[in-house]
Structure formats: C-alpha cells, structure tokens
Write a protein that holds these residues in place. Sequence first.
Motif: not given
Length: 605
Positions: A365-372, A376-377
Amino acid sequence: MAIKEVLGLHRPTDASLPLPNHSAHSVQFYFDDHLLTDELTRLIGTALMSGDAAIVIATQAHREALARELEARDLDTTRALADGRFASLDAEETLSRIMLNQMPDPERFSNIVGGLIARARAAVKSDQSGVVIFGEMVATLWAQEKPQAAIRLEELWNSLARKYSFSLRCAYPMSGFHKQEHVESFGKICAEHSAVLPIGSRALLLNDDERLRTIAALQQKLEVLEYQNKMRETERRFRMLVEAVQDYAIFTLDADGHVNTWNVGAERLKGYKTDEILGRHFSAFYPPDDIADGKPQRELAIAVNEGRVEDEGWRVRKDGSRFWANVVITATKDVHGGVIGFSKVTRDFTERMKAQKALQDSQRKLQKSEKSLRELSFHLLRTQDEERRRIGRDLHDSLGQYLSVLKMKLDCLCSAPARLQPDDLEELKRCAQITEDAVKEVRTISYLLYPPMLEEMGLNSAISWYLDGFTKRSGIQTTFEVSPDVGRLQPDVELAIFRILQESLTNVHRHSGSPTASVRLSLDDNTFVMEVSDQGKGLPPVDTPLGDVDASGQDCVSTHGIGLRGMRERMRQIDGELKFRSSPKGTTVTARVPVKGTSAAYATP
C-alpha cells in the motif's frame, strides 16, 4: 562362546603357540590414571634399579607422569638412557611407523620394535638381566576404534616374544569397554595375554590367574552396566524434558513415518491425545492437497538424503482447523547408516505469518501510495510547465501586443510636439519610456516562463540566452562550457535540465552571496552531465544524492527547500540523478541523465 573362552582361560584353537617360559605378556586394566601411573612407576623403577633394561611406548601424558614420579622417588634415568638401558617412545608416533593399510605390518614391527629390544638386551650387563616393556600402542588403536588392528598387534607382540626374551605389560582404560558389543573383543584381548591384571591385583596374580581374569571380565561387565545405566538415566531425563515442553510439538516417527512418541506440546498444538495418535501416519497433520501431492513422503525422503529438512506451511489440527507451522524433521540412523526413525519438531508460526503478511500488505500500500504521489507530482510539474507555457504565450501574444500598440501611439503623439504643451510632451515621453520597459519586461517574463528558444534551438542556446539575462538582472558573472559532443536531447529532458538550471541559479542569487557562477555541460560514459557551481559561503559539508540523509541525519531535500524537491522529482521522471555537494568554498549541483533516452531526431548531426 563359553565363559572360559570369553574370559581368556582357554585360547582359541587358531591362536599362536604358547609363549616361552622366560617371556611374559600381561595386560593391565585400569579405571584411574593415577593408579596406572603408580603401577607403571613401580614396574619401570624396579627394573632399572635391578639392572634390567626398560622400554616405555606410551601416550605423552603417561610418559610425562612417569618421568615426574621417577624423579620424585629419586630414580635418575639419565645414566640408563646414556647406557641404552632405558628408552621412552610416543605410542602414536611409533604406530605411524609400523602401520600399513590401516593394519600393523609384521615386517615393520619386527624391524622397529625388535631392533629396539635387541639394543636394550645388548645394553644389560649380565645374562640374568632382562628387558621390561610397557606398551600402549594397542590401547591407542582400540581408542581409535580399530579393534581388529589392536588384536593383530597383540598377536605380533606374542610372535616377537619367540625371538626375544622380554616381559611386556600392556595397559587399557576400562572405560574403553563400556558397550555390550565390546564383550567379544575384550575376551579376545585377554586371550592374547599370559596374565590379566586388574588394578591393585599384584598379590593375587601370584596365586590364582583364573580368578584375576574373572575379576577383569567382571570389571568390564560392570563398566558396561554403568554406561547403560547412565544412558538410561540420560534418556529418562531427556524424555521428561521433552514431555514438559508445551510450546513445541516434539515427537518421533518410525522409519515408515508412523508416530511412536508424543509430548504435551504436541497434544496442545495438534489436539490429539497420546492414545489417539500413536501408530498413525504423520500425514494426518497435512492438508488434503499436500497429501495428494505426496509432500509428507517427499519430506521424509529429503531428511533421509540430507539428514534433516525444514519447511513452513499449513498444517491441520484434529478438529480440522489450520495453522501455519514451522517444521523440522531429522533422520535418526544406526551405526551402519540405516534409517531407524525420525524426530520432528513443530512450532506454531501463525501469528508471525499474519504479522508478516500485514507488513507486506502495508508495504504494498505504501509503495502504491508513493507511486501515486510521484504520478501526482509528475502531473503537477507537467501541468505547471504547460501553464507556464500558456501564460508566457499569453503575455507575449496578448499583453505584449497591447503594450506594443500603446508604445506606437505614444511615439506618434511625441512626434507632433506642435500640438502639445512642453510639459505634456515630457510626460508623454516618460510614458513612452515606461511602456517600452514594460514591453521588455513582459517579453522577459514570458521567455522565462517558457523560452521558445528551448524548443526551436535546443538546450545549449537556451542556457546561453538565460545566462546573459541572469547576469544583467543579478550582477553575478557567469561562465558557460559545453563539450563538443553534447547535442540535442529529448524535449522533456531538455525542459527538466533547464528548470534545474533556473532553480540552481536562483539559489545562487538568493543564498550563496557568490559573485560568480559557472555552468558546464558534458557527456560522461553515455551520460549527460550538467554542473552548476558557485564560490559562495556554501552550507555544512555534504556529498550525497538529494533525498538521502546528511551527516546530521536530516533529509537533504527538506533542509534546502521545496525548490530542490521539485528538482529531484524532475530528475526521477527522466531516470536521472541529482547530487548536491557543498562546502565553505562553494556549492555544486550535478544533474546526470542517461543518454539512452536521447532521440535520433534531436541528436547532433
């Protein structure tokens, strides 16, 4: 085998011929090294004092103990050594000289040991003097678990006694005969001796040889019984320990995999009582899929081949519920290497497995959030660039045009001074100048927001134009170096590099206090490199990629502002690397981008 044969009272029919009367071959069994040393000291000391020759072939420990005891009793062996009446040899070293193919060689034995006896016999002064020998070579072979070699060496001693006259005393620790299978070999060893001497039995020897042999045999049997009792007590204590363990399932299987022992921990973990599980195959603990796949038999096969097998997986309790188990199966083998059973230890790792799974889910989930967040960035940066381009064009094409028209009209009014008062004319000229400055400023702002030169002529020209304007606006002198092999890059790469240049020079202007700045473009091993450096006051010394921690433990990006975060994100989007190096002598920002992303359409011809 009759009891007299076991005890050595009657020799086997194929034994060597009886020894001559002037030779003796006795064996001393002992429990304690101190008692043996005392017997040995008396034997050798008496021989030397009476003028006999003495030969000691013993372990290093016993030779040293003998030397100490003889010295303590004022028996000086120096003269005997010089005369050749005394010799002390290491048992293992002598064995190495007489052994051939793991067995004593008769010829080597006769030459080495026989020659030693011959020299000792020649050294004595009278025909009435003899040679006394103490030997532990046979005991050394027995300790090395070479019983056949030991018995063969006893036979060679007896053969040698037909050629030379000597009195031989062998010695064995009784602890070496503690197993039941030692009984037969013990009897054979006794049979090769003319006398058997239990410790402390010298007086008995003079009266009843058979009784002494019986005593020695009984001592050996006592050693066997004591060893068996110790083993049974150890086994009993171990069984009690295993039975008391509740956190582990510890049990044993026969050679076919059927349960034959069961502890409290196994009952608690698997749910079966002892009378419910004994005799059942251990595959009862496996899920149906594993049984169909042959996993239980496969694990036993691995344990047989490799000695043990460790596995983690689902197991089944009596009530059908599953738990995640860590299992270790160890093969138990006999002395010949045959499998007689297995020991098995099972631990419940369900909670640990769940914790690991939860951790893995959180990481995903953290990797997915980081990817998101990165996406976004990247979207924000791209949107920012597009918005800058739109605003820059609007300023240039709209507001810039209006200001240009206004400038033209003001110039027309200034060109007709007859219709204006002198004060109005001066005011119009000031307005025209202000309008001209506004046109230049709008054009500069629009170019800085998105320089059209970057798309039209490439990064080299855009940087050169930007440095000219930067010097005029800031007063900071700049230098620009470009390697000849640097050509066009892909548009997104050129834009990212240009934005990093802008941010770096902005930081030089705002924070460094440097009067100069330099920019260098080069290619290094198929990698495009841009370096922006100054000679300002710098920051605390660091040399690390942005996003790592510096010597103080702080994130290098967070300590230098959001602008550097944007630089880092831009480099990530183009698979580049950004490094920040600072010292009191200045700061250098280095951007590196693989040229694998270079398009042929943009490359240097």
